[in-house]
Design a protein around this motif. Structure first.
Motif, PDB file in Angstrom:
ATOM      1  N   ALA A   1       0.831  -1.212   0.000  1.00 21.10           N
ATOM      2  CA  ALA A   1       0.000   0.000   0.000  1.00 21.10           C
ATOM      3  C   ALA A   1       0.862   1.257   0.000  1.00 21.10           C
ATOM      4  O   ALA A   1       0.609   2.188  -0.778  1.00 21.10           O
ATOM      5  CB  ALA A   1      -0.932  -0.003   1.214  1.00 21.10           C
ATOM      6  N   VAL A   2       1.877   1.288   0.845  1.00 21.21           N
ATOM      7  CA  VAL A   2       2.758   2.455   0.891  1.00 21.21           C
ATOM      8  C   VAL A   2       3.517   2.591  -0.430  1.00 21.21           C
ATOM      9  O   VAL A   2       3.696   3.706  -0.938  1.00 21.21           O
ATOM     10  CB  VAL A   2       3.722   2.368   2.101  1.00 21.21           C
ATOM     11  N   SER A   3       3.915   1.474  -1.007  1.00 20.81           N
ATOM     12  CA  SER A   3       4.569   1.514  -2.308  1.00 20.81           C
ATOM     13  C   SER A   3       3.651   2.149  -3.351  1.00 20.81           C
ATOM     14  O   SER A   3       4.091   2.957  -4.166  1.00 20.81           O
ATOM     15  CB  SER A   3       4.970   0.107  -2.747  1.00 20.81           C
TER      16      SER A   3
ATOM     17  N   GLY B   1     -14.462  -7.072   3.478  1.00 20.75           N
ATOM     18  CA  GLY B   1     -14.334  -5.619   3.328  1.00 20.75           C
ATOM     19  C   GLY B   1     -12.885  -5.186   3.207  1.00 20.75           C
ATOM     20  O   GLY B   1     -12.540  -4.324   2.388  1.00 20.75           O
ATOM     21  N   TYR B   2     -12.030  -5.795   4.001  1.00 21.79           N
ATOM     22  CA  TYR B   2     -10.589  -5.516   3.968  1.00 21.79           C
ATOM     23  C   TYR B   2     -10.001  -5.860   2.602  1.00 21.79           C
ATOM     24  O   TYR B   2      -9.229  -5.092   2.026  1.00 21.79           O
ATOM     25  CB  TYR B   2      -9.923  -6.313   5.090  1.00 21.79           C
ATOM     26  N   ILE B   3     -10.406  -7.001   2.072  1.00 17.70           N
ATOM     27  CA  ILE B   3      -9.944  -7.404   0.740  1.00 17.70           C
ATOM     28  C   ILE B   3     -10.417  -6.399  -0.302  1.00 17.70           C
ATOM     29  O   ILE B   3      -9.648  -5.984  -1.183  1.00 17.70           O
ATOM     30  CB  ILE B   3     -10.421  -8.829   0.403  1.00 17.70           C
ATOM     31  N   GLY B   4     -11.664  -5.977  -0.198  1.00 24.37           N
ATOM     32  CA  GLY B   4     -12.203  -4.978  -1.125  1.00 24.37           C
ATOM     33  C   GLY B   4     -11.436  -3.665  -1.060  1.00 24.37           C
ATOM     34  O   GLY B   4     -11.144  -3.046  -2.091  1.00 24.37           O
TER      35      GLY B   4
ATOM     36  N   ALA C   1      -8.817   4.793   1.512  1.00 28.70           N
ATOM     37  CA  ALA C   1      -8.990   3.342   1.559  1.00 28.70           C
ATOM     38  C   ALA C   1      -8.005   2.715   2.546  1.00 28.70           C
ATOM     39  O   ALA C   1      -8.365   1.774   3.277  1.00 28.70           O
ATOM     40  CB  ALA C   1      -8.813   2.736   0.169  1.00 28.70           C
ATOM     41  N   LEU C   2      -6.795   3.232   2.607  1.00 31.53           N
ATOM     42  CA  LEU C   2      -5.804   2.715   3.548  1.00 31.53           C
ATOM     43  C   LEU C   2      -6.236   3.005   4.985  1.00 31.53           C
ATOM     44  O   LEU C   2      -6.118   2.144   5.867  1.00 31.53           O
ATOM     45  CB  LEU C   2      -4.422   3.320   3.265  1.00 31.53           C
TER      46      LEU C   2
ATOM     47  N   LEU D   1      -8.785   0.759  10.002  1.00 37.35           N
ATOM     48  CA  LEU D   1      -9.901   0.649  10.952  1.00 37.35           C
ATOM     49  C   LEU D   1     -10.518  -0.748  10.916  1.00 37.35           C
ATOM     50  O   LEU D   1     -10.864  -1.313  11.965  1.00 37.35           O
ATOM     51  CB  LEU D   1     -10.954   1.709  10.655  1.00 37.35           C
ATOM     52  N   VAL D   2     -10.646  -1.302   9.730  1.00 39.91           N
ATOM     53  CA  VAL D   2     -11.203  -2.655   9.591  1.00 39.91           C
ATOM     54  C   VAL D   2     -10.278  -3.668  10.268  1.00 39.91           C
ATOM     55  O   VAL D   2     -10.742  -4.571  10.980  1.00 39.91           O
ATOM     56  CB  VAL D   2     -11.440  -3.009   8.107  1.00 39.91           C
ATOM     57  N   LEU D   3      -8.966  -3.527  10.081  1.00 41.30           N
ATOM     58  CA  LEU D   3      -8.017  -4.422  10.746  1.00 41.30           C
ATOM     59  C   LEU D   3      -8.124  -4.320  12.266  1.00 41.30           C
ATOM     60  O   LEU D   3      -8.054  -5.335  12.969  1.00 41.30           O
ATOM     61  CB  LEU D   3      -6.580  -4.110  10.320  1.00 41.30           C
ATOM     62  N   MET D   4      -8.322  -3.120  12.767  1.00 41.95           N
ATOM     63  CA  MET D   4      -8.485  -2.936  14.212  1.00 41.95           C
ATOM     64  C   MET D   4      -9.754  -3.631  14.701  1.00 41.95           C
ATOM     65  O   MET D   4      -9.747  -4.265  15.768  1.00 41.95           O
ATOM     66  CB  MET D   4      -8.494  -1.449  14.547  1.00 41.95           C
TER      67      MET D   4
END
Length: 124
Positions: A25-27, A81-84, A101-102, A107-110
């Motif tokens: 994502a950062v890349s 949702g995370y995959i999306g 999105a990131l 938030l979804v990971l949390m």
């Protein structure tokens, strides 16, 4: 394999998956070169596959069913949702969209981590 070994294997894949997700994502927020690297791509998808396989094996071993465990069903929905959101980050052209999105993925990971630790549904 006993339950604790499965759990620790799953947690290892969780950590690797998250590190690779943020690396890519950062890349993509910068040049995108690292995210486009074939080795990183294959490793990321392989780890994610092993993560999902270990999750299913762990749930079966523990006798957990999404129909009987609301927190597990919520976790599965959030994983989709995370995959999306990962797809949004990968395909978006606007940096602002990628950042939003990131942030949402974080938030979804949390929420997923909360469900995994507490075993209590978010909406119960």
């Amino acid at each position: 394999m006993d339950y604790m070994a499965l759990k620790h294997t799953h947690l290892l894949f969780v950590v690797l998956s998250i590190v690779l997700f943020y690396t890519r994502a950062v890349s993509r927020l910068n040049t995108g070169k690292l995210a486009a690297n074939k080795g990183v791509f294959i490793t990321s998808h392989s780890v994610d596959t092993l993560l999902l396989v270990s999750a299913v094996i762990l749930a079966v071993t523990a006798g957990l069913s999404p129909g009987q465990q609301p927190w597990l069903l919520q976790k599965i929905i959030l994983v989709f949702g995370y995959i999306g959101l990962g797809f949004v980050i990968a395909k978006a052209t606007a940096k602002k969209t990628k950042l939003l999105a990131l942030g949402a993925a974080t938030l979804v990971l949390m929420a997923i981590a909360h469900l995994a630790v507490s075993k209590q549904g978010l909406f119960a």
